[in-house]
Design an enzyme around this catalytic site. Structure first.
Site, PDB file in Angstrom:
ATOM      1  N   GLU A  35       0.840  -1.195   0.000  1.00 37.68           N
ATOM      2  CA  GLU A  35       0.000   0.000   0.000  1.00 37.68           C
ATOM      3  C   GLU A  35       0.877   1.247   0.000  1.00 37.68           C
ATOM      4  OE1 GLU A  35      -3.159  -0.149  -1.192  1.00 37.68           O
ATOM      5  OE2 GLU A  35      -3.514  -1.602   0.397  1.00 37.68           O
ATOM      6  N   HIS A  36       0.536   2.161  -0.885  1.00 35.86           N
ATOM      7  CA  HIS A  36       1.291   3.417  -1.061  1.00 35.86           C
ATOM      8  C   HIS A  36       2.740   3.157  -1.477  1.00 35.86           C
ATOM      9  CE1 HIS A  36      -1.709   6.462   0.234  1.00 35.86           C
ATOM     10  NE2 HIS A  36      -2.253   5.380   0.788  1.00 35.86           N
ATOM     11  N   GLY A 126     -12.318   2.150  -1.688  1.00 36.05           N
ATOM     12  CA  GLY A 126     -10.920   1.744  -1.862  1.00 36.05           C
ATOM     13  C   GLY A 126     -10.792   0.571  -2.816  1.00 36.05           C
ATOM     14  N   SER A 128     -11.128   1.041  -6.236  1.00 35.16           N
ATOM     15  CA  SER A 128     -10.765   1.598  -7.549  1.00 35.16           C
ATOM     16  C   SER A 128     -11.923   1.789  -8.504  1.00 35.16           C
ATOM     17  CB  SER A 128      -9.750   0.703  -8.255  1.00 35.16           C
ATOM     18  OG  SER A 128      -8.505   0.993  -7.801  1.00 35.16           O
ATOM     19  N   ASP A 172      -3.826   0.906  -9.850  1.00 36.10           N
ATOM     20  CA  ASP A 172      -5.249   0.650 -10.097  1.00 36.10           C
ATOM     21  C   ASP A 172      -5.539   0.466 -11.585  1.00 36.10           C
ATOM     22  OD1 ASP A 172      -5.173   1.217  -7.430  1.00 36.10           O
ATOM     23  OD2 ASP A 172      -6.231   3.134  -7.579  1.00 36.10           O
TER      24      ASP A 172
HETATM   25  C1  GLA Z   1      -5.002   4.665  -4.321  1.00 40.61           C
HETATM   26  C2  GLA Z   1      -4.156   5.040  -5.533  1.00 40.61           C
HETATM   27  C3  GLA Z   1      -3.145   3.950  -5.869  1.00 40.61           C
HETATM   28  C4  GLA Z   1      -2.338   3.561  -4.625  1.00 40.61           C
HETATM   29  C5  GLA Z   1      -3.265   3.290  -3.441  1.00 40.61           C
HETATM   30  C6  GLA Z   1      -2.504   3.046  -2.168  1.00 40.61           C
HETATM   31  O1  GLA Z   1      -5.801   3.572  -4.641  1.00 40.61           O
HETATM   32  O2  GLA Z   1      -4.990   5.257  -6.653  1.00 40.61           O
HETATM   33  O3  GLA Z   1      -2.298   4.397  -6.909  1.00 40.61           O
HETATM   34  O4  GLA Z   1      -1.383   4.527  -4.315  1.00 40.61           O
HETATM   35  O5  GLA Z   1      -4.156   4.347  -3.215  1.00 40.61           O
HETATM   36  O6  GLA Z   1      -1.773   1.885  -2.249  1.00 40.61           O
END
Ligand code: GLA
Length: 387
Positions: A35-36, A126, A128, A172
């Site tokens: 994540e991130h 979360g 997408s 995503d």
């Molecule tokens: C969002 C962003 C992704 C990613 C996540 C965290 O979904 O669109 O690019 O950075 O947060 O992992």
């Protein structure tokens, strides 16, 4: 023909458009771990979902782009000739207009059309929902004109970065295009290579939607991007040749971390540790080592909670409650943060008990009914129908 395609084609006809039509679909995703890390050019391991956005398109002769969201019950109209000069409106249509502008910028002309969208990806969870819109509508605007799939991924990300104004990484849009049925995908966000990772057959993946999304989200995301860049600048000054946190290993981090201000230091610690956890998770999947997979999930969650500071009370509660349940190997928040979903690795025979225990506990504590999604890795974007 898929039901949803039939429904959208029917909608085009009801709107009075009888021109030849095409229907495209792109999935949302749940990120298993990493994540991130994407905008830090590290590793991520998402799966595409069978929740998806479907877009039907048929040309119009009058040069108008009419975009209809069946979910929102809203229509947005612009002149195709004005695409390049439009500004974002902070509205769902930004993802569609952003995709159209990027298709145009690659030299594919766009003329008038009716575009009808319907998505089963929940918004703000979360999972997408925006990437699913960008990829499905980019395909619709391309209308069968061929574009390399990696270029499609980049185009859809630019729609989000440059028009919708969200400085997201590439995960995503990548998984929405390259998802594979039955497998997770380990993506290297630096060289954009990927590897399919089969998951143990006796693990169920369940996402739990907290049904909260704290507003903080979008500004906090941009702050995290900036804080990571601050850490990179310090490492680069000390070590040299550091372009992203991907270039810093755990040893270098421990050696130089005292030179980094407190907040960027904690952000960097999360990212560097998370990259290692993604690779360890891949290895644990290969060994069918479910306790280790679960433990990596929980360690990832604690790092997001304490170092990256992107969790919230509701999500922490869902994770802690899940971790205490028999048959749950591990739980963590998934996605950008500040609400949305947790993702849980469960023993298949424990899924039903998990749902009812989680539902009861969450309702008792917050008065909110959570929503559950059983996640089966699905294929990436595709054309559904030509009519
Ligand atoms: C969002 C962003 C992704 C990613 C996540 C965290 O979904 O669109 O690019 O950075 O947060 O992992």
């Amino acid at each position: 023909m898929a039901r949803v395609a039939e429904r959208l084609l029917e909608e085009l006809r009801t709107m009075g458009n009888t021109a030849p039509a095409r229907v495209f679909q792109a999935p949302g995703r749940v990120n298993l771990i990493g994540e991130h890390t994407d905008y830090n050019l590290g590793f991520v391991m998402p799966i595409a979902l069978d929740l998806a956005c479907t877009a039907a398109i048929a040309p119009r002769a009058d040069g108008t782009l009419r975009i209809v969201s069946l979910n929102m019950g809203e229509t947005h109209e612009v002149a195709a000739a004005d695409l390049a000069s439009l500004s974002p409106r902070k509205h769902w249509s930004d993802y569609v207009i952003g995709a159209a502008r990027e298709v145009l910028a690659l030299g594919f002309p766009i003329s008038g059309a009716d575009v009808v969208l319907e998505s089963t990806v929940p918004v703000g969870a979360g999972l997408s929902s925006s990437a699913a819109i960008e990829v499905s509508t980019a395909l619709a605007f391309l209308g069968g004109r061929s574009l390399d799939r990696m270029e499609l991924v980049k185009l859809a990300r630019r729609a989000e970065n440059d028009f919708a104004g969200m400085p997201c990484g590439i995960m995503d849009q990548y998984i929405s295009v390259f998802g594979e049925k039955g497998q997770a995908i380990l993506i290297d966000c630096r060289d954009l290579g990927c590897e399919a990772v089969p998951l143990p057959y006796d693990v169920s993946i369940v996402a739990v939607n907290s049904m909260v999304k704290h507003e903080l989200g979008s500004s906090a995301y941009a702050n995290r991007v900036r804080e990571c860049a601050e850490a990179v600048a310090v490492f680069d000054g000390r070590i040299g040749g550091i372009e992203s946190l991907r270039d810093v290993n755990a040893e270098q981090f421990t050696h130089w971390d005292e030179y980094i201000p407190e907040t960027p230091r904690r952000r960097a610690r999360h990212v560097i540790g998370e990259n290692e956890r993604v690779l360890a998770f891949r290895d644990a999947c290969e060994r069918h080592d479910k306790p280790e997979m679960g433990s990596l999930f929980y360690r990832s969650h604690k790092s997001m909670r304490d170092d990256y500071e992107i969790s919230c009370e509701e999500i922490d509660f869902l994770v802690e409650t899940a971790m205490a349940l028999e048959g749950c190997h591990g739980a963590r928040m998934t996605g950008g943060g500040f609400g949305g979903c947790t993702v849980n690795l469960l023993r298949p025979d424990a899924v039903e008990r998990f749902r009812s225990a989680m539902d009861g506990a969450y309702r008792k504590r917050f008065g909110i009914t959570p929503v559950f999604y059983e996640c089966h890795p699905a294929a990436g974007a595709r054309e559904l129908a030509i009519a």
